[in-house]
Scaffold this active site. Structure first.
Site, PDB file in Angstrom:
ATOM      1  N   HIS A 171      52.618  41.126  44.980  1.00 15.23           N
ATOM      2  CA  HIS A 171      53.425  41.630  43.867  1.00 15.23           C
ATOM      3  C   HIS A 171      52.715  41.340  42.558  1.00 15.23           C
ATOM      4  CE1 HIS A 171      56.835  41.092  40.851  1.00 15.23           C
ATOM      5  NE2 HIS A 171      56.873  42.378  41.164  1.00 15.23           N
ATOM      6  N   SER A 172      52.575  42.355  41.717  1.00 13.53           N
ATOM      7  CA  SER A 172      52.018  42.182  40.387  1.00 13.53           C
ATOM      8  C   SER A 172      50.610  41.590  40.458  1.00 13.53           C
ATOM      9  CB  SER A 172      52.966  41.307  39.559  1.00 13.53           C
ATOM     10  OG  SER A 172      52.586  41.281  38.197  1.00 13.53           O
ATOM     11  N   LEU A 173      50.357  40.470  39.784  1.00 11.21           N
ATOM     12  CA  LEU A 173      49.033  39.849  39.799  1.00 11.21           C
ATOM     13  C   LEU A 173      48.621  39.440  41.212  1.00 11.21           C
ATOM     14  CD1 LEU A 173      46.605  38.776  38.153  1.00 11.21           C
ATOM     15  CD2 LEU A 173      47.852  36.613  37.913  1.00 11.21           C
ATOM     16  N   PHE A 197      52.876  45.892  45.404  1.00 12.37           N
ATOM     17  CA  PHE A 197      54.149  46.198  44.751  1.00 12.37           C
ATOM     18  C   PHE A 197      53.993  45.991  43.239  1.00 12.37           C
ATOM     19  CE2 PHE A 197      55.864  44.106  48.804  1.00 12.37           C
ATOM     20  CZ  PHE A 197      55.735  45.280  49.518  1.00 12.37           C
ATOM     21  N   SER A 230      48.904  41.138  43.860  1.00 13.93           N
ATOM     22  CA  SER A 230      48.230  42.255  44.519  1.00 13.93           C
ATOM     23  C   SER A 230      46.774  42.352  44.071  1.00 13.93           C
ATOM     24  CB  SER A 230      48.969  43.561  44.206  1.00 13.93           C
ATOM     25  OG  SER A 230      48.897  43.870  42.822  1.00 13.93           O
TER      26      SER A 230
END
Length: 733
Positions: free
Chosen positions: A348-350, A498, A352
């Site tokens: 998720h976010s960073l 995500f 990923s």
């Protein structure tokens, strides 16, 4: 007991004059006063903000604990796995211990008697010792038919058993106040219940024992992962729970035929390791004292992005993520020796971006490289050779196609050719100059992806030095060669991102285009999933196909429907992320407006009650689940309204988006996801369409409870095992 004594005596004497009805009347008290032992259920205590909350184990886990308790081995420290193997219960110590992550040990209790608490009206179990005393008093009262029994709890509170249906716990009133008055003798009454079946507790049946696939989930910036400031463990718990409900709803046939069990999701935490290096102390020294809370929030969250771009802390982060995933994988295999499924990863976010950099720096086994090269040659023998033929045709050099085909020359090999190579192939000087000019001009536009997406910490190889200068200019010169990317002990099946900023970071690093022939070395699947209002999310596909404008794939609704404010065409492509609606559509239907009204009502109530407080409460109105009693009714109503909308006759304008959608799904976006589409956009809710700025933060944190996101993850995972949905969703590929 007197009644039983009379019954026995009448049976022994058997006076001949006694009519049968008297015997029947004498037998009735026995049936009425028959005692049945209470059925225990096991609970564990969760402490949140100094408040205790007792949560029941699943029926499956409770039965397993009761069986171990009744085995007669109380002297031993029996350990019983619970919650799908994620927690161990030490029976003798009555403790519940997390297996895969750090968490405070919680108390476990074998519960039979409960009383209603004061604050939230939740039932609280009595201690096991006092429950035994209550059960003994209850047994005597039932057997002797003698009620009004008084018992005193360990805290000197009074419990009175009035009758089987009415048992009351009298809690003492507070001590004498300033006026000198004394508390009443009995105080405030609280309801007492016997047996878990009488307290209306929601008890899950349990999780399937069979685990088909393992997914590691890596969080983004900061210690909190959603709008309610919950940890990665809590958010992944939600994601797992949603997956269980999606399996029951959409994979019911496969479950009934015992083809599948479930997917296990395990959180990976790197934030605590990063901030335990002492950097927080260093930051505290230089942080200004003003606006303290905001500065603390920035230090704890936003700075994680800068830490990742620092060579020192980048190494700490990637080492932590890789070692933690390897540790979890080995521990999982130890506890599940029969597991033979695949492993996927999600970020998720960073998180990923961290996973993406790790995956681009994985090394395939030598034998796999050979097979990969052979497979590449086999696939490129048709596709690659045709591409070279098209290039030669465009250069008006079609007569040399046979020479290139004889040398098994594909597009990639062509771009590696030098003048010496072309001369050895017998290409004359004029055509050589044309081909070399074409190669040099294209190299400025197209960069080999493996090198292009390197993190600043990558050590350049010989092929890196041959790349054009724009690539090297995009990398920070002082960080090259300082990060060593660890290798994973497994080869991920699919990588799910995500709300991911991967596309933005690649662009900032100087990457203009992703080579369509590139795929992650050890992972063949890649899905980029985002909410249309997510301010952190960026697309990937336009970097692969920059010359073609097309929309991301619209993620199918988990109930097979489509929100009406996105248009009436079923399965049509999603609207552009920027073209969000600033208000409800003129043709909005009653179901859409009803959902909108409900959301606005909840929000207005929360804001009115806590206008000057934290806005978290208002945001929770859009994320909390409805009450169970209301949920079924609202779902049915929503289904009816949606069904009525879909029954409306389709018009010709509606057919165009469907055709466009089918065409868009066939767009060649390279090998990064095995030739399949990469970008998937969620459908926003009607309330969110009012103001995309207002719901931007919610859009970035919505994935943990998104049924549509979870269903896509499950669908893609089980497709690798040959298992499909019970009914294909409209718009799914």
């Amino acid at each position: 007991p007197p009644s039983r004594g009379r019954s026995i005596m009448s049976a022994q004497e058997q006076p001949p004059a006694q009519p049968p009805p008297v015997a029947a009347q004498a037998a009735e008290p026995d049936a009425a006063h028959r005692y049945e032992a209470v059925v225990p259920h096991w609970f564990h205590c969760k402490v949140t903000d100094s408040r205790e909350r007792w949560i029941p184990f699943s029926t499956q886990d409770s039965e397993r604990l009761e069986e171990a308790h009744g085995s007669g081995r109380d002297d031993e420290d029996l350990v019983v796995p619970t919650s799908g193997g994620r927690y161990d219960v030490h029976l003798k110590k009555r403790q519940r211990v997390a297996v895969y992550w750090e968490e405070e040990v919680s108390e476990v209790r074998r519960c039979t008697w409960f009383y209603k608490g004061d604050k939230d009206n939740k039932y609280i179990p009595y201690s096991e010792t006092f429950s035994e005393e209550l059960e003994e008093a209850y047994m005597i009262a039932v057997t002797l038919d003698e009620w009004k029994k008084k018992l005193e709890s360990p805290s000197r509170e009074v419990i009175i058993l009035h009758n089987p249906k009415l048992m009351v716990h009298y809690h003492p009133v507070a001590t004498s106040d300033d006026w000198g008055s004394t508390p009443t003798e009995q105080g405030r009454p609280r309801t007492v219940k016997r047996g878990v079946e009488n307290i209306a507790a929601e008890i899950p049946s349990g999780e399937p024992l069979q685990i088909d696939h393992l997914v590691f989930v890596v969080h983004g910036i900061g210690p909190a992962c959603d709008i309610r400031f919950r940890s990665i463990v809590q958010c992944v718990n939600d994601f797992r729970n949603v997956s269980l409900s999606m399996l029951q709803a959409h994979f019911k046939k496969a479950q009934e035929q015992q083809q599948i069990g479930r997917v296990e999701f395990l959180p990976v935490n790197w934030h605590s390791s990063l901030h335990s290096t002492g950097v927080d102390v260093d930051l505290e020294r230089i942080t200004l004292p003003s606006i303290n809370r905001l500065r603390h929030f920035i230090n704890d969250t936003i700075l994680d992005v800068f830490f990742y771009n620092s060579p020192t802390y980048c190494q700490t982060i990637v080492d932590t993520v890789a070692s933690e995933m390897n540790r979890l994988y080995q521990l999982f295999l130890q506890r599940n020796p029969l597991f033979n499924g695949g492993v996927s990863i999600a970020g998720h976010s960073l998180g990923s971006l961290i996973l993406f950099d790790l995956l681009t720096n994985q090394k395939a086994a030598p034998e796999e490289d050979e097979h990969g090269e052979e497979g590449s040659r086999m696939t490129s023998s048709n596709r690659g050779t045709e591409e070279v033929k098209e290039i030669l045709k465009a250069l008006e050099l079609s007569e040399y196609c046979d020479a290139f085909e004889k040398e098994k020359m594909d597009r990639q090999a062509l771009f590696l050719c030098t003048e010496k190579n072309l001369k050895e192939m017998g290409i004359p000087l004029g055509p050589r100059m044309k081909i070399l000019h074409y190669i040099s001009s294209k190299k400025e536009m197209q960069v080999c992806f493996r090198t292009a997406c390197l993190h600043p910490g990558h050590t350049p190889s010989r092929s890196d030095k041959d790349q054009p200068s724009p690539l090297r200019a995009g990398l920070a010169p002082g960080m090259r060669g300082l990060t060593n990317y660890p290798q994973l002990n497994y080869k991920p099946t699919i990588f799910f991102a995500f709300g991911s900023p991967i596309g933005m970071f690649l662009t900032v690093r100087g990457v203009k285009r992703i080579n369509p022939n590139y795929s992650l070395p050890t992972c063949k699947g890649f899905f980029n999933i985002f909410h249309p209002f997510d301010p952190v999310a960026y697309r990937i596909e336009p970097m692969i196909v920059p010359d073609l404008e097309f929309e991301p794939m619209l993620l199918p609704h988990h109930k097979g429907r489509k929100r009406m404010h996105l248009g009436k065409g079923k399965g049509g492509p999603s609207p552009p992320a920027r073209s969000g609606c600033c208000g409800p559509q003129p043709h909005a239907e009653p179901s859409c407006l009803s959902e909108l009204k409900e959301g606005l009502t909840r929000m207005s109530v929360d804001l009115k009650n806590n206008l000057l407080g934290s806005l978290r409460v208002a945001w929770q109105s859009f994320t909390r689940a409805p009450l169970p009693a209301v949920e079924a009714a609202s779902t049915d109503a929503e289904a009816e309204t949606e069904a009525s909308v879909e029954k409306q006759p389709e018009t010709k304008p509606d057919e165009t988006p469907t055709a466009v959608k089918e065409e868009a799904s066939l767009i060649n976006v390279g090998r990064l996801n095995g030739g399949n589409r990469i970008d998937y956009v969620l459908q926003e809710k009607p309330i969110e369409s009012f103001n995309e700025y207002l719901f931007a933060l919610q859009g970035h944190l919505c994935y943990w409870e998104s049924e549509d996101t979870v269903l896509l993850v499950l669908k893609e995972i089980y497709q690798t095992q040959g298992v499909t949905l019970d009914q294909p969703l409209p718009g799914s590929h």
